[in-house]
Scaffold this motif. Structure first.
Motif, PDB file in Angstrom:
ATOM      1  N   UNK A 160       0.845  -1.204   0.000  1.00 37.44           N
ATOM      2  CA  UNK A 160       0.000   0.000   0.000  1.00 37.44           C
ATOM      3  C   UNK A 160       0.876   1.248   0.000  1.00 37.44           C
ATOM      4  N   UNK A 161       1.957   1.232   0.755  1.00 38.24           N
ATOM      5  CA  UNK A 161       2.841   2.365   0.839  1.00 38.24           C
ATOM      6  C   UNK A 161       3.481   2.655  -0.529  1.00 38.24           C
ATOM      7  N   UNK A 162       3.912   1.600  -1.129  1.00 36.86           N
ATOM      8  CA  UNK A 162       4.542   1.763  -2.465  1.00 36.86           C
ATOM      9  C   UNK A 162       3.531   2.320  -3.464  1.00 36.86           C
ATOM     10  N   UNK A 163       2.355   1.821  -3.402  1.00 33.95           N
ATOM     11  CA  UNK A 163       1.302   2.285  -4.316  1.00 33.95           C
ATOM     12  C   UNK A 163       1.023   3.771  -4.079  1.00 33.95           C
ATOM     13  N   UNK A 164       1.019   4.106  -2.811  1.00 29.75           N
ATOM     14  CA  UNK A 164       0.732   5.494  -2.454  1.00 29.75           C
ATOM     15  C   UNK A 164       1.835   6.411  -2.992  1.00 29.75           C
ATOM     16  N   UNK A 165       3.055   5.996  -2.801  1.00 26.64           N
ATOM     17  CA  UNK A 165       4.202   6.783  -3.279  1.00 26.64           C
ATOM     18  C   UNK A 165       4.145   6.937  -4.790  1.00 26.64           C
ATOM     19  N   UNK A 166       3.845   5.860  -5.410  1.00 25.29           N
ATOM     20  CA  UNK A 166       3.763   5.852  -6.876  1.00 25.29           C
ATOM     21  C   UNK A 166       2.692   6.810  -7.353  1.00 25.29           C
ATOM     22  N   UNK A 167       1.577   6.711  -6.673  1.00 24.92           N
ATOM     23  CA  UNK A 167       0.439   7.542  -7.057  1.00 24.92           C
ATOM     24  C   UNK A 167       0.771   9.018  -6.865  1.00 24.92           C
ATOM     25  N   UNK A 168       1.363   9.359  -5.745  1.00 27.05           N
ATOM     26  CA  UNK A 168       1.708  10.742  -5.468  1.00 27.05           C
ATOM     27  C   UNK A 168       2.737  11.248  -6.503  1.00 27.05           C
TER      28      UNK A 168
END
Lengths: 202, 194
Positions: A160-168
């Motif tokens: 989830x963290x990686x996805x969030x970073x990617x998204x941002x």
């Protein structure tokens, strides 16, 4: 004082309710009359035996029966009589008996399918040592499952963290692009306006 | 005493269930024993006790402290009911002097613990009850009320609604008669207890 007169006053003499003068006369007679003396002893014995007659104590059941029969206050309360029986009573009437039976059979069938398999058990499974062993086994299985759950949780959190970073990151890129394009557009417009003004002056 | 009787009755008539229960507990022992001594049977005495209290409950309004104590009033009700029963059953079975007299197990006194003493009590009670059953109803009643129930001459006179002189006379004759009956039918040494 003669025996006949003595006999009529005998009970009061024994009870001690005679006045002193009459009592004295009786005692004088007693000193000379053995028949009356014996009668006094017998009557005194009867009186004391009757006084010692053991009384009967009324039982608690009798008291309750009396109160129930009169004021009706006593009512033996029990969970069965007050709660369970009134609840079950409607289901045991003829009207609902068939439905109750069907429901009972249904519950048995469902329990047979999804409930524990009692045929797999034997009496030895219920020995204290067997129960302790099963409890230990069950406990280690539970611990293992908890470990797996925690691992999965950490893996999922990382994802989830990686996805969030990617998204941002993607969002930031797009925003910057938009700003740059907007700036370029405004510069081009300004340039176009200046050209138009210069031609007018000529 | 009569003031407290009136108060108790007032509370009962006011619907106070605890007051009624107190009244029952206060007098049930006396009524039960009266019934037993008249009839010689505990089951009958218990039934009669219930009937007495039912009658008392239904007629409590008719009690007035000015007519006497509550105890006397209740005893009068009890006595009338018991006499009615006695008259109704007298011709059916011979209670007097019969083996139908119920011999109770008087193992109620915790101090009287030995089997010998209990047997002695049973035998003594049977012996006395049999003797009493030999008396005429009027004499038996007078002796019961005086020597077992412990009522005074005046209380007995009020209860039976007869003159005090008649009460004294009946008690006297009853005791003498009972002494003679027991003398005829007993072995005096057998009941000596050290």
């Amino acid at each position: 004082m003669n025996c006949s007169r003595f006999e009529t006053l005998l009970s009061e003499y024994v009870d001690g309710t005679l006045d002193a003068r009459v009592r004295a006369a009786l005692e004088v007679h007693l000193q000379t009359c053995s028949a009356c003396s014996m009668l006094v002893q017998e009557v005194q014995s009867v009186r004391s035996q009757l006084a010692d007659f053991p009384p009967i104590e009324p039982s608690e059941e009798l008291i309750e029966a009396i109160i129930e029969k009169t004021s009706g206050r006593f009512h033996v309360r029990s969970i069965w009589a007050e709660v369970i029986a009134p609840t079950l009573r409607p289901f045991l009437t003829q009207r609902f008996a068939f439905a109750t039976l069907i429901m009972f059979v249904f519950l048995l069938l469902v329990g047979n399918v999804i409930g524990p398999d009692f045929s797999a058990f034997s009496f030895s499974d219920f020995r204290p040592s067997a129960l302790v062993e099963q409890a230990d086994r069950f406990s280690s299985q539970v611990q293992k499952k908890w470990g797996q759950i925690r691992n999965t949780e950490s893996r999922l959190v990382g994802e989830v963290w990686r996805l969030k970073e990617d998204l941002y990151g993607r969002l930031d890129y797009h925003l910057i692009n938009m700003l740059v394009r907007s700036y370029q557009h405004s510069i081009e417009e300004q340039g176009a306006r200046k050209e138009v003004k210069g031609e007018k002056k000529k | 005493m009569q003031h407290s009787d009136a108060k108790l009755v007032e509370r009962c008539l006011g619907g106070d269930a605890h007051a009624w229960e107190n009244l029952v507990r206060l007098y049930s022992r006396r009524i039960l024993n009266l019934g037993y001594h008249y009839t010689g049977r505990l089951d009958v005495a218990e039934e009669l006790t219930q009937e007495v209290f039912l009658k008392v409950y239904q007629n409590l309004r008719s009690y007035s402290a000015s007519t006497g104590s509550l105890q006397n009033w209740i005893m009068r009700v009890a006595r009338n009911l018991i006499i009615d029963y006695y008259r109704a059953t007298r011709h059916d079975k011979q209670v007097a002097g019969s083996e139908e007299l119920e011999v109770l197990d008087f193992e109620q006194d915790s101090q009287s613990a030995s089997p010998f003493e209990n047997l002695y009590l049973k035998e003594k009670a049977h012996y006395l009850m049999k003797g009493l059953s030999m008396l005429t109803p009027e004499l038996k009643e007078a002796v019961l009320l005086r020597d077992i129930q412990g009522l005074s001459y005046q209380e007995i006179a009020d209860m039976l609604e007869i003159p005090e002189g008649t009460v004294k006379s009946r008690i006297n004759r009853g005791r003498i008669e009972l002494a003679k009956v027991l003398r005829k039918g007993s072995n005096p040494e057998g009941f000596a207890v050290s």
